[in-house]
Design a protein around this motif. Structure first.
Motif, PDB file in Angstrom:
ATOM      1  N   UNK A   1      -1.811   8.403 -12.734  1.00  0.00           N
ATOM      2  CA  UNK A   1      -2.147   9.086 -13.933  1.00  0.00           C
ATOM      3  C   UNK A   1      -3.809   8.974 -14.258  1.00  0.00           C
ATOM      4  N   UNK A   2      -4.371   7.752 -14.069  1.00  0.00           N
ATOM      5  CA  UNK A   2      -5.850   7.790 -14.269  1.00  0.00           C
ATOM      6  C   UNK A   2      -6.501   8.570 -13.295  1.00  0.00           C
ATOM      7  N   UNK A   3      -6.188   8.580 -12.056  1.00  0.00           N
ATOM      8  CA  UNK A   3      -7.068   9.227 -10.937  1.00  0.00           C
ATOM      9  C   UNK A   3      -6.947  10.806 -11.052  1.00  0.00           C
ATOM     10  N   UNK A   4      -5.788  11.197 -11.854  1.00  0.00           N
ATOM     11  CA  UNK A   4      -5.516  12.771 -12.027  1.00  0.00           C
ATOM     12  C   UNK A   4      -7.209  13.610 -12.287  1.00  0.00           C
ATOM     13  N   UNK A   5      -7.566  12.819 -13.458  1.00  0.00           N
ATOM     14  CA  UNK A   5      -8.853  13.562 -13.965  1.00  0.00           C
ATOM     15  C   UNK A   5     -10.002  13.346 -13.275  1.00  0.00           C
ATOM     16  N   UNK A   6      -9.983  12.525 -12.099  1.00  0.00           N
ATOM     17  CA  UNK A   6     -11.308  12.105 -11.336  1.00  0.00           C
ATOM     18  C   UNK A   6     -11.042  12.411  -9.952  1.00  0.00           C
TER      19      UNK A   6
ATOM     20  N   UNK B   1       0.845  -1.207  -0.008  1.00  0.00           N
ATOM     21  CA  UNK B   1       0.064  -0.178  -0.003  1.00  0.00           C
ATOM     22  C   UNK B   1       0.786   1.361   0.167  1.00  0.00           C
ATOM     23  N   UNK B   2       2.028   1.386   0.689  1.00  0.00           N
ATOM     24  CA  UNK B   2       2.775   2.634   0.753  1.00  0.00           C
ATOM     25  C   UNK B   2       3.473   2.842  -0.590  1.00  0.00           C
ATOM     26  N   UNK B   3       4.151   1.868  -1.126  1.00  0.00           N
ATOM     27  CA  UNK B   3       4.666   2.248  -2.474  1.00  0.00           C
ATOM     28  C   UNK B   3       3.516   2.476  -3.534  1.00  0.00           C
ATOM     29  N   UNK B   4       2.382   1.801  -3.396  1.00  0.00           N
ATOM     30  CA  UNK B   4       1.366   2.303  -4.304  1.00  0.00           C
ATOM     31  C   UNK B   4       0.824   3.566  -4.045  1.00  0.00           C
ATOM     32  N   UNK B   5       0.643   4.026  -3.118  1.00  0.00           N
ATOM     33  CA  UNK B   5       0.412   5.414  -2.728  1.00  0.00           C
ATOM     34  C   UNK B   5       1.585   6.498  -3.157  1.00  0.00           C
ATOM     35  N   UNK B   6       2.717   6.025  -2.982  1.00  0.00           N
ATOM     36  CA  UNK B   6       4.041   6.869  -3.411  1.00  0.00           C
ATOM     37  C   UNK B   6       3.749   6.909  -4.889  1.00  0.00           C
ATOM     38  N   UNK B   7       3.835   6.028  -5.567  1.00  0.00           N
ATOM     39  CA  UNK B   7       3.709   5.884  -6.952  1.00  0.00           C
ATOM     40  C   UNK B   7       2.552   6.669  -7.419  1.00  0.00           C
ATOM     41  N   UNK B   8       1.451   6.597  -6.834  1.00  0.00           N
ATOM     42  CA  UNK B   8       0.184   7.403  -7.030  1.00  0.00           C
ATOM     43  C   UNK B   8       0.607   8.745  -7.102  1.00  0.00           C
TER      44      UNK B   8
ATOM     45  N   UNK C   1       0.027  11.406 -10.701  1.00  0.00           N
ATOM     46  CA  UNK C   1      -0.647  12.337 -10.668  1.00  0.00           C
ATOM     47  C   UNK C   1       0.097  13.834 -10.985  1.00  0.00           C
ATOM     48  N   UNK C   2       1.250  13.586 -11.102  1.00  0.00           N
ATOM     49  CA  UNK C   2       2.108  14.963 -11.375  1.00  0.00           C
ATOM     50  C   UNK C   2       2.453  14.795 -12.746  1.00  0.00           C
ATOM     51  N   UNK C   3       2.194  13.506 -13.497  1.00  0.00           N
ATOM     52  CA  UNK C   3       2.617  13.209 -14.821  1.00  0.00           C
ATOM     53  C   UNK C   3       1.552  13.275 -15.859  1.00  0.00           C
TER      54      UNK C   3
END
Lengths: 205, 334
Positions: free
Chosen positions: A140-145, A79-86, A90-92
């Motif tokens: 990337x997917x969540x950025x627009x939502x 979960x921690x790595x997934x969160x950091x990756x997320x 979101x900046x990309x």
């Protein structure tokens, strides 16, 4: 609350989750809207996106298969790595199409099927790398939502999912049950091979 | 039980996040009022979404034609569109109304159809399926499925209800007491859900919400007492507290059902299956929470001691926050 328990009780929430996941709803490859707010959208995104859900389950299965310590590491690291990756995702800007999920499926599927006893450091690197990558794509997917709130939802769902599945696998005692887990790994690898095949064929067409 | 702390932390985080985004999830409403035979007045209220016009549009069936020029009005919190349409001989039942753009949002739309004879039905449109088929009579199994889903969603969205259940889980000791407590809560909220839905009693929403928040605040210190090995009436008889506060929570559940404007004939069915949905949601939550405890044990997760005290403080703090917030709203201070 101390009480004796059978590890097979853990099957109940896991089976329930699988039932919910298999409930026929519209397949969602990208953003999911549950109508229940951005946190739930994040949870829905994870549970209804096979490329992410199966990877999360595979990481939990493999961690559990390798034992208590690996499983415990998985429950915090994934979960921690997934969160950091997320957060990075979101900046990309969106990236060109590349079969990341397929490669993850193949890698984790083969590791589970082979029951390869990776040392803790190697397992940690693998789990973090895969989680960071998938978290990044989620970002990337969540950025627009639902954005950050959706990411919190995904992280919470991952924590619960990985905890339950890892513990279930660690608690498995009969030899056949470990074989069943390895068979699942074989399926995951097979799906990965198929996905790579489709990707290559799509690019050649 | 204290090992649930992380779950609570995330839960608290999510709750606060939901709080912060609450105003962006205001529902939209479409009222379809029959004015004469084959003639309907439509009022579509689209909430302002993140400071701008709502992405969802209203798309009517092809056979519905406007009889007046559509009107539009901008309010501080929403855009209101008014239209009067004629249906040209085709009944309203079975017509499909779409909301393109709703799928990109977190907005739920309530579509209310009011007929000439005064009867009304309400459909819920969610972003996952941004269209609605207006209905007259419908098969019982379809209605049952819809109300079950409604109950399930209602409890999962009711973070305060879930937090109360979590508080109870943290106090209860022993499997039998757990069954007793959950059963007491279920029986109690079923009683008041029934009473409120059938119209025998009603509680104003503002004081009810404040009281529900107070029930969560009440559990905070009890969890800490339980953690310290102390005893109290609540710790000895959690089922009693679950029953008493369950009566309050039942009125809260009723608000989720009565807003659907269900037809009179569907009330018994709605009541039964909405409650079934609430139960499913509650049990899913309870089983997941309970399964985490042995999972942490199996994985030999040892939380630092101060951290194990967190559940009580998180439940209590959130309870206090909501109590103050809802009391302020109740008193009309803001």
């Amino acid at each position: 609350m101390k009480r004796s328990f059978s590890p097979y009780w853990l099957l109940l929430p896991v089976v329930s989750m699988v039932a919910v996941i298999l409930h026929p709803v519209r397949a969602a490859a990208h953003l999911v809207t549950t109508g229940m707010g951005p946190v739930y959208d994040g949870i829905g995104h994870l549970l209804l996106t096979p490329e992410d859900l199966i990877i999360a389950l595979a990481l939990a299965l493999y961690g559990g298969l390798l034992g208590t310590t690996h499983g415990r590491h998985a429950l915090f690291l994934v979960p921690a790595a997934w969160f950091v990756g997320g957060l990075f995702g979101m900046q990309t800007a969106p990236l060109p199409d590349f079969p990341v999920a397929a490669l993850s499926f193949l890698l984790l599927g083969l590791l589970i099927a082979a029951d390869l006893r990776l040392p803790l450091s190697a397992f940690t690197i693998t789990a973090v790398a895969v989680s960071l990558t998938h978290g990044f794509l989620n970002g990337i997917a969540l950025k627009s939502g639902p954005a950050g709130l959706g990411l919190i939802g995904i992280t919470a769902a991952l924590f619960i999912l990985v905890t339950l599945v890892s513990a279930l696998v660690v608690s498995l005692r009969p030899p056949w049950s470990r074989i069943a887990v390895r068979v699942m790994g074989g399926w995951v690898a097979a799906v990965g091979v198929l996905m790579i095949g489709w990707f290559v064929r799509g690019n050649m067409a | 039980m204290r090992l649930l702390f992380f779950f609570i932390l995330l839960f608290g985080q999510c709750t606060l996040c939901l709080e912060s985004s609450a105003h962006e999830s205001q529902p939209g409403t479409l009222e379809i009022r029959e004015r004469a035979d084959q003639r309907y007045e439509l009022t579509w209220r689209a909430p302002i979404y993140y400071g701008g016009p709502h992405p969802a549009r209203l798309e009517l069936p092809e056979l519905w034609r406007d009889t007046i020029v559509p009107e539009e009005k901008l309010l501080p919190d929403s855009q209101v569109f008014r239209r009067v349409v004629a249906l040209d001989g085709k009944g309203v039942d079975g017509s499909i109304i779409r909301f393109p753009g709703l799928e990109k949002t977190i907005t739920t739309v309530f579509v209310r159809l009011i007929r000439l004879d005064g009867t009304s039905t309400t459909e819920v449109v969610r972003p996952t399926l941004p269209s609605v088929r207006l209905r007259g009579e419908r098969p019982a199994n379809v209605a049952a499925f819809e109300y079950t889903g409604l109950g399930f969603y209602h409890i999962l969205q009711g973070i305060d209800h879930l937090l109360f259940v979590l508080g109870l889980l943290l106090i209860v000791k022993g499997r039998m007491m757990l069954v007793k407590t959950i059963t007491a809560f279920t029986v109690a909220h079923s009683i008041t859900l029934g009473i409120a839905t059938l119209g025998y009693a009603s509680v104003p929403l503002a004081p009810l919400n404040a009281a529900i928040a107070l029930s969560i605040l009440f559990l905070g210190p009890e969890i800490v007492r339980s953690w310290r090995g102390q005893s109290s009436l609540t710790i000895r008889y959690p089922w009693m507290v679950a029953f008493l506060f369950g009566l309050l929570h039942g009125f809260g559940f009723a608000s989720g059902l009565t807003t659907t404007g269900m037809p009179q004939a569907e009330i018994p069915l709605a009541l039964l299956f909405f409650n079934v949905g609430v139960e499913f949601g509650q049990l899913a939550f309870v089983f997941t929470a309970l399964a985490l405890v042995p999972s942490f044990t199996i994985l030999e997760v040892h939380w630092p001691r101060p951290v194990t005290a967190l559940p009580g403080y998180v439940v209590g703090s959130l309870g206090a926050y909501w109590t103050i917030q809802r009391t302020v709203i109740l008193l009309g201070v803001v």
